[in-house]
Design an enzyme around this catalytic site. Structure first.
Site, PDB file in Angstrom:
ATOM      1  N   ASP A 349       0.838  -1.189   0.000  1.00  0.00           N
ATOM      2  CA  ASP A 349       0.000   0.000   0.000  1.00  0.00           C
ATOM      3  C   ASP A 349       0.883   1.252   0.000  1.00  0.00           C
ATOM      4  OD1 ASP A 349      -2.693   1.310   0.530  1.00  0.00           O
ATOM      5  OD2 ASP A 349      -1.584   1.984   2.296  1.00  0.00           O
ATOM      6  N   GLU A 385       1.610  -0.469  -5.034  1.00  0.00           N
ATOM      7  CA  GLU A 385       0.701   0.614  -5.341  1.00  0.00           C
ATOM      8  C   GLU A 385       1.625   1.820  -5.525  1.00  0.00           C
ATOM      9  OE1 GLU A 385      -3.442   2.506  -3.656  1.00  0.00           O
ATOM     10  OE2 GLU A 385      -1.805   2.220  -2.220  1.00  0.00           O
TER      11      GLU A 385
END
Length: 710
Positions: A349, A385
């Site tokens: 993330d 990401e």
């Protein structure tokens, strides 16, 4: 085991955490700026502190002891003394029981109160004040585990990147409503490992499940006060402990059993991990773990005013990977999940935040260097990401070789193309063929691009074609949260409608988007439930909705069943034909002296596209020839890979367009395989010769096959 403990030995600084060795437990915790460290032991309910043990041994800034009488199941926490000097970044407060950063299991849930804050809430000096209340009664406790587990012959399925089909899922959200899972197992790791779920994944053609965060996390106080919760879990407090909300048994081994079961069915397990920030928030956040262990070490602080946190994540803080022990914590966590939990990879993330050395994102930073040379972590799947919220944080295409990346440009281009925007066929072609404009220049392959048209964050697929605007009223923020930039089209009505034509168009648009996804080069990612028409009723930020809004609905209508069959068929076509998941980019030139290129682009009149025509704003219809007979690729044994030839025809105009099939060889025969205009995308009945006209309907995709002569 009886408390209090009578024997206390010096122990060792390694391994960090609480480690059961079969005779006793070694405790080791790092803090550079602490002046005193106390280990607190609790009764089996976690409500009463039984004993405090001062860790008198300190080696290389690691405080440690060994308790020969301790056993697995022991509940513990830490109190750490040191300066309380927020102006200089120090926030030690021994009145606050702390979760150990290396804790492998947590017992109990956090019960929010003002006592969890190191300062007095409402004080005129805010966080510069000091709070003396004890928070232990309302804190989760760390728990010593016995890591023993019978893995047997378990091993990673080791799916090649080019063969992957990723399924992003929420452990609770996927299984909570499944009627064929025993009620006690719904919403749990055990539920994910049941036959109904695994059979669904296998029939669908999934190779790899990507689990939304399962690291121990906390519910935000403001959400609980509104009757909501942090459903997604991007609020980590423990990087080694699986969250107990998803456990039916309350023991860590349930997660291991889930992994082993998925592996035995040929399915990889990838974890969505949140190492960029923690649940402690900004300088006004609570003192629960890292802040009390050593705030000035673990968090990135503002250089000229260390009272405040640097926030590249939008969550209040950013872990400081410039510090070697903080970086070691993340690497130890990753290795733990690979070696002890047998997971197959990670999706990071806001990965750009991990790559910031000073301020700028550095693709050659220590984080990447350590991963690349690590003999364990360099061999697993690593997916970024590739952005954060700081300046220069958008880094799509800039991660090192060996990494996959979520490609949001794919999502945006494909959504825009299929809703009819003009001037996109050049970008559309790049995304369809693996985004070589992002990845080829650095020697990466098409599978560096993880393609998706939806993700957990945003609209579901059904909502992409059913809503123009977000409808997040249930989140309690007056519909202000969630992005307004959705690239969606409701097909003529906002939300549910009885209009049969609109509903038919929506179904067709869903077929268009997913057929394009699975016929594109790269790694396709499908969000759980999209294959069955899941809706969040227009909510594009359902992070706080642990209810029917987020849970997958397994009670399928006839239309849902029809769409599921379509998705299964499209994924099967991808799996059966390597031309749709090549390991190398198309070359666009003749192969084997045949005069036939491995890829051709065509206009509706059957002639090839020239350079100028890619820029035409009005162009929304094109065809592409994929040369399976001229792939020029080899399998792992060095044998040439051959496939059938395919024609993909795309039309995002609203009107029908007769498409002249190109003449590529003498006597070429094309069999229609799939047409999204037909109900359910069923196989059309027809053969076509080179030069014939294919009746390409408005807003549709057609696939034709030319059988290989080899």
């Amino acid at each position: 085991m009886s408390l209090p403990i009578s024997a206390i030995w010096p122990g060792a600084p390694f391994p960090r955490g609480a480690t059961w060795d079969g005779e006793g437990v070694n405790f080791a915790i790092f803090s550079e700026n602490a002046t005193r460290v106390e280990l607190c032991l609790f009764n089996p309910t976690g409500r009463r502190e039984i004993q405090r043990i001062e860790l008198r041994e300190r080696t290389d800034l690691i405080w440690h002891c060994y308790l020969p009488e301790a056993r697995p199941g022991m509940l513990y926490g830490y109190r750490i003394h040191g300066p309380y000097d927020p102006a200089n970044g120090h926030r030690f407060n021994p009145n606050k029981l702390l979760i150990e950063p290396y804790a492998k299991d947590l017992f109990g849930q956090l019960r929010w109160s003002d006592a969890h804050f190191g300062y007095k809430i409402g004080h005129r000096r805010e966080d510069l004040s000091f709070d003396r209340r004890d928070n232990a009664a309302d804190m989760p406790k760390c728990r010593v585990i016995d890591p023993a587990f019978t893995w047997g012959e378990d091993k990673s399925p080791n799916i090649p990147w080019s063969d992957m089909v990723v399924y992003e899922l929420h452990v609770r959200g996927l299984t909570k409503n499944h009627p064929d899972i025993p009620p006690p197992l719904r919403g749990t790791y055990a539920g994910l490992a049941t036959a109904p779920v695994i059979n669904h994944l296998k029939r669908l053609g999934i190779t790899s499940v990507e689990l939304m965060p399962v690291h121990a996390f906390l519910d935000d106080r403001h959400l609980l006060e509104r009757g909501l919760s942090n459903h997604w879990g991007y609020n980590t407090i423990g990087f080694f402990a699986p969250d107990h909300r998803y456990s039916s048994s309350g023991v860590v081994s349930e997660f291991k059993t889930m992994v082993k079961t998925l592996h035995s069915n040929g399915i990889e397990v990838i974890l969505d991990v949140v190492y960029n920030h923690t649940a402690e928030g900004n300088h006004l956040g609570p003192t629960l773990s890292f802040r009390g262990v050593d705030n000035a070490y673990y968090y990135r602080l503002v250089g000229d005013d260390p009272r405040y946190c640097m926030d590249y994540t939008g969550c209040g803080n950013t872990l400081n990977l410039q510090q070697p022990r903080a970086l070691q914590l993340i690497m130890d966590s990753l290795r733990y999940w690979v070696l002890e939990m047998h997971v197959d990879g990670f999706r990071f993330d806001l990965a750009s935040a991990l790559a910031r050395e000073l301020h700028e994102v550095n693709r050659l930073g220590a984080f990447f260097d350590i991963l690349l040379q690590d003999p364990i972590l360099s061999q697993v799947k690593l997916i970024a990401e590739p952005w954060d919220l700081g300046e220069g944080g958008y880094q799509v295409g800039n991660f090192p070789a060996g990494w996959g990346e979520w490609n949001d440009r794919y999502r945006d281009n494909m959504r825009s193309y299929w809703k009819g925007d003009g001037g996109l066929i050049g970008d559309f072609a790049q995304r369809l063929t693996g985004s070589s404009d992002f990845y080829d220049h650095s020697g990466r392959k098409p599978y560096a691009s993880v393609n998706f048209v939806t993700a957990h964050d945003g609209f579901t697929l059904h909502d992409v074609v059913s809503y123009h605007d977000k409808h997040n009223e249930a989140n309690g923020e007056d519909n202000r949260d969630g992005t307004d930039n959705n690239n969606t089209w409701n097909c003529g009505a906002e939300g549910p409608t009885e209009d049969a034509n609109i509903n038919a168009l929506r179904a067709q648009q869903k077929r268009n988007l997913l057929a394009t996804l699975f016929f594109s080069q790269g790694v396709p990612m499908l969000v759980a439930g999209d294959e069955m028409g899941r809706t969040q009723h227009g909510n594009n930020n359902a992070y706080c909705q642990d209810n029917e809004i987020s849970w997958v609905n397994w009670n399928l209508s006839t239309d849902d069943q029809e769409f599921l069959a379509f998705v299964q068929r499209v994924i099967a076509l991808r799996r059966e034909h390597p031309v749709f998941h090549r390991r190398n980019f198309f070359q666009g030139r003749a192969i084997h002296g045949s005069g036939t290129k491995d890829i051709h682009w065509f206009k509706p009149d059957g002639s090839e596209m020239n350079d100028e025509e890619w820029a035409h704003d009005f162009a929304r219809c094109l065809g592409v020839f994929l040369g399976g007979e001229s792939m020029q690729e080899q399998d792992r044994r060095g044998q040439p890979i051959r496939d059938d030839n395919f024609l993909l025809l795309f039309n995002s105009h609203h009107e029908n367009i007769p498409f002249s099939l190109p003449v590529l060889c003498e006597g070429g025969v094309w069999q229609s395989v799939l047409d999204t205009h037909l109900a359910g995308g069923l196989e059309p009945d027809g053969q076509f010769q080179d030069g014939d006209t294919y009746p390409l309907a408005g807003r549709s995709l057609a696939l034709l096959i030319q059988r290989s002569s080899s």
